[in-house]
Enzyme design. Structure first.
Site, PDB file in Angstrom:
ATOM      1  N   GLY A 131       0.911  -1.238   0.006  1.00  0.00           N
ATOM      2  CA  GLY A 131      -0.128  -0.046  -0.024  1.00  0.00           C
ATOM      3  C   GLY A 131       0.945   1.204   0.066  1.00  0.00           C
ATOM      4  O   GLY A 131       1.292   1.796  -0.892  1.00  0.00           O
ATOM      5  N   CYS A 152      15.878 -17.554   4.478  1.00  0.00           N
ATOM      6  CA  CYS A 152      15.978 -19.065   4.932  1.00  0.00           C
ATOM      7  C   CYS A 152      15.424 -19.290   6.450  1.00  0.00           C
ATOM      8  O   CYS A 152      15.755 -18.634   7.287  1.00  0.00           O
ATOM      9  CB  CYS A 152      17.552 -19.320   5.086  1.00  0.00           C
ATOM     10  SG  CYS A 152      18.001 -20.997   5.556  1.00  0.00           S
ATOM     11  N   GLN A 189       4.969  -0.055   7.364  1.00  0.00           N
ATOM     12  CA  GLN A 189       4.808  -1.430   6.985  1.00  0.00           C
ATOM     13  C   GLN A 189       5.616  -2.486   8.083  1.00  0.00           C
ATOM     14  O   GLN A 189       5.721  -1.737   9.129  1.00  0.00           O
ATOM     15  CB  GLN A 189       5.020  -1.893   5.544  1.00  0.00           C
ATOM     16  CG  GLN A 189       3.822  -1.996   4.733  1.00  0.00           C
ATOM     17  CD  GLN A 189       2.771  -3.412   5.148  1.00  0.00           C
ATOM     18  OE1 GLN A 189       3.164  -4.049   5.993  1.00  0.00           O
ATOM     19  NE2 GLN A 189       1.813  -3.385   4.393  1.00  0.00           N
ATOM     20  N   HIS A 240      -5.456  -4.694   3.829  1.00  0.00           N
ATOM     21  CA  HIS A 240      -5.457  -4.037   5.291  1.00  0.00           C
ATOM     22  C   HIS A 240      -5.317  -2.389   5.142  1.00  0.00           C
ATOM     23  O   HIS A 240      -5.751  -1.908   6.180  1.00  0.00           O
ATOM     24  CB  HIS A 240      -3.813  -4.456   5.673  1.00  0.00           C
ATOM     25  CG  HIS A 240      -2.795  -3.537   4.706  1.00  0.00           C
ATOM     26  ND1 HIS A 240      -2.349  -4.166   3.563  1.00  0.00           N
ATOM     27  CD2 HIS A 240      -2.385  -2.363   5.004  1.00  0.00           C
ATOM     28  CE1 HIS A 240      -1.380  -3.630   3.193  1.00  0.00           C
ATOM     29  NE2 HIS A 240      -1.385  -2.372   3.692  1.00  0.00           N
ATOM     30  N   GLY A 284       2.473 -10.091  -2.145  1.00  0.00           N
ATOM     31  CA  GLY A 284       1.853 -11.050  -2.915  1.00  0.00           C
ATOM     32  C   GLY A 284       2.399 -11.675  -4.085  1.00  0.00           C
ATOM     33  O   GLY A 284       2.294 -12.690  -4.640  1.00  0.00           O
TER      34      GLY A 284
END
EC number: 4.2.1.49
Length: 555
Positions: free
Chosen positions: A52, A409, A129, A266, A177
């Protein structure tokens, strides 16, 4: 306050020539710039990294001031960054963090999008974020292994561990995503992912996370059917609106084998395209008519969840992937929005109980060979984990680096500090061409409180207790992490999460050995502690095995 500058093209320096006074300040400088590399960030000229409006700095003036401060910072000074703006440099000591960051934090009563947006528009706040404002974003790779682990576990639970010939439906090809199509293919499934922005589709094609794309649902379904029949996993991007496509699939009676979503739901203003709107109309009204956008987006999210609930009722394994879509639909009147689970309680929590989470590192040299050498070192130090070795092999083959070379990882307590010490020794010996930084997502076992995501459905009901990420940040500061961050609202939006991050530099020094051993033991140990306190037997067993001193928990 300048938030858009089309003339800016930021890339991190590489090699061994320093701009700052030491590697401990050069590292955050390079990682800040790496976050804004056009091959890394979603909208770098607006300082937006992903998610966003997740930014690396509040505005371009603040970015320049941060760069200037890091360049002059001494080895016993600490820079304070408040919501993306540098506000102070203070004398501390050599083992203290060089940077302390607080982003988007609001007193709980005011912790909502409306109040945050008022502050944001006045230039008084910044949405960080998780890894955008904490300067440790590494592109879509940062979430690809976690997504892969989730899809693999979905395969184990629902399809006897075999996703061959199966397909996943999802939405969203943004910074988070965008990992989904590659993760699905790695897990053995085909993937149909809907994205409304052509530029996001193009970025995933360019970076190798997506195989092909179309603007025709018929063509997309044909490609998916062919790939499933041949049992050759394929990822297909479909330009469109995900809620519209789900409705059409229901009308046609077509069921995916797995269902999730990673749109930026969100943020109902900046993260979700309302049904019936063009992207151009949405972009214009996000500035001029925010309330109209929000109302339309929430209505579309309700439709989106209705469709997901229908598929769930039809027996399709359906999971929320942590974007707070269910909450938005609940607030829009869908009372049973939470009938299907979030991905953490459904698939990931046993890993968190052992302190296993998204360990990542970045080669400041800029040389991919440094990552190849560290991959080999991980295999050497953890020789018996075939699943981990398979992941590293697939990552080396399939994951294109974005910006500075990096690796993700998932490893846990007892392994992270061993790897960190080994990497530091490789820097010291010259085997690696320059220092590496080690960090993680804020999505980790002990660093986040998020009742609709990481801490959903905790065994003792402590979903909303946010003491844990605060303690994590304090302990990492005391342990000597190079920079530490404390954020609010990442992943699920304002009012729904608090979380902490840390990064530590392996500069080859003996002093770094001590900091690395402390930080990379203590950080995952807080996750084991948090889950042991909630009553998870896996966590209490791990705590006892590792000799953790948890006086109020292990009696």
């Amino acid at each position: 306050m300048t938030r858009h500058d089309a003339t800016r093209v930021i890339r991190a320096a590489t090699g061994t020539t320093l701009t700052a006074k030491s590697w401990l300040t050069e590292a955050p400088l390079r990682m800040l710039m790496n976050n804004l590399d056009p091959d890394v960030a979603e909208h770098p000229q607006e300082l937006v990294v992903y998610g966003g409006i997740g930014r690396a700095a509040r505005d371009w003036e603040s970015f320049d001031a941060i760069v200037a401060a890091l360049t002059r910072l001494d080895e016993d000074q600490t820079l304070l960054v408040q919501s993306g703006k540098p506000v102070g440099v203070f004398r501390t000591h050599a083992d203290a963090p060089r940077v302390l960051i607080a982003n988007s934090n609001l007193v709980p009563r005011w912790a909502n999008w409306d109040h945050f947006s008022e502050l944001d528009q006045k230039g008084l706040a910044m949405y960080g974020q998780m890894t955008a404002g904490s300067w440790i974003y590494i592109g879509a790779q940062g979430i690809v292994q976690g997504t892969y682990e989730t899809f693999v576990e979905m395969g184990r639970q629902h399809y006897a561990g075999n996703l061959a010939g199966k397909w996943l439906f999802t939405g969203g090809l943004g910074g988070m995503g965008g990992a989904q199509p590659l993760a699905a293919v790695m897990a053995g499934a085909s993937c149909l992912v809907v994205e409304c922005r052509r530029s996001s589709i193009d970025m995933r094609l360019r970076t190798g996370y997506l195989d092909t794309w179309t603007d025709s649902l018929d063509e997309a379904l044909r490609l998916i059917e062919e790939s499933c029949t041949a049992k050759k996993p394929l990822s297909v991007g479909l330009l469109g609106n995900v809620a519209d496509v789900l409705d059409e699939l229901l009308l046609r009676g077509i069921k995916p084998d797995l269902l999730t979503d990673q749109t930026s739901a969100h943020d109902p203003v900046n993260g979700y395209l309302p049904q019936g709107w063009s992207v151009e109309e949405w972009d214009a009204k996000r500035v001029s008519a925010r309330k109209e956008v929000e109302a339309a987006a929430r209505e579309s999210m309700a439709n989106h969840i209705r469709a997901m609930l229908t598929f769930h009722a039809l027996g399709v394994p359906t999971v929320d992937y942590g974007n707070n879509l269910r909450q938005m639909a609940l607030e829009a009147g869908i009372d049973n929005a939470f009938d299907f689970p979030g991905f953490v309680p459904a698939y990931i929590r046993p890993l968190f109980c052992r302190g296993i989470g998204p360990f990542r590192w970045v080669a400041l040299s800029g040389d991919p060979d440094d990552i190849a050498k560290t991959d080999a070192k991980v295999k050497e130090l953890i020789p018996d984990d075939a699943h981990l070795h398979r992941w590293l092999d697939m990552a080396a083959e399939k994951i294109a680096f974005q910006g500075l070379p990096a690796r993700i990882c998932w490893v846990g307590l007892g392994d992270r500090h061993r790897l960190g010490l080994a990497f530091n020794a490789m820097v010291r010996s010259g085997e690696l061409k320059a220092p590496v930084v080690i960090g993680r997502d804020h999505l980790d076992s002990g660093s986040v409180a998020s009742p609709n995501r990481e801490t959903e459905a905790m065994a003792d009901g402590s979903d909303a207790v946010s003491d844990w990420p605060l303690l994590n940040a304090l302990l990492n500061t005391a342990s000597g992490a190079t920079w530490v961050s404390l954020h609010h609202g990442g992943g699920v939006g304002m009012g729904f999460s608090q979380h902490a991050g840390m990064v530590i530099v392996c500069d080859g020094s003996e002093a770094a050995d001590k900091r690395i051993e402390r930080v990379l033991w203590n950080d995952p140990a807080t996750g084991v502690m948090r889950h042991a306190d909630a009553g998870y037997a896996i966590a209490t067993d791990c705590a006892k095995e590792k000799g953790l001193d948890l006086p109020g928990i292990l009696r």
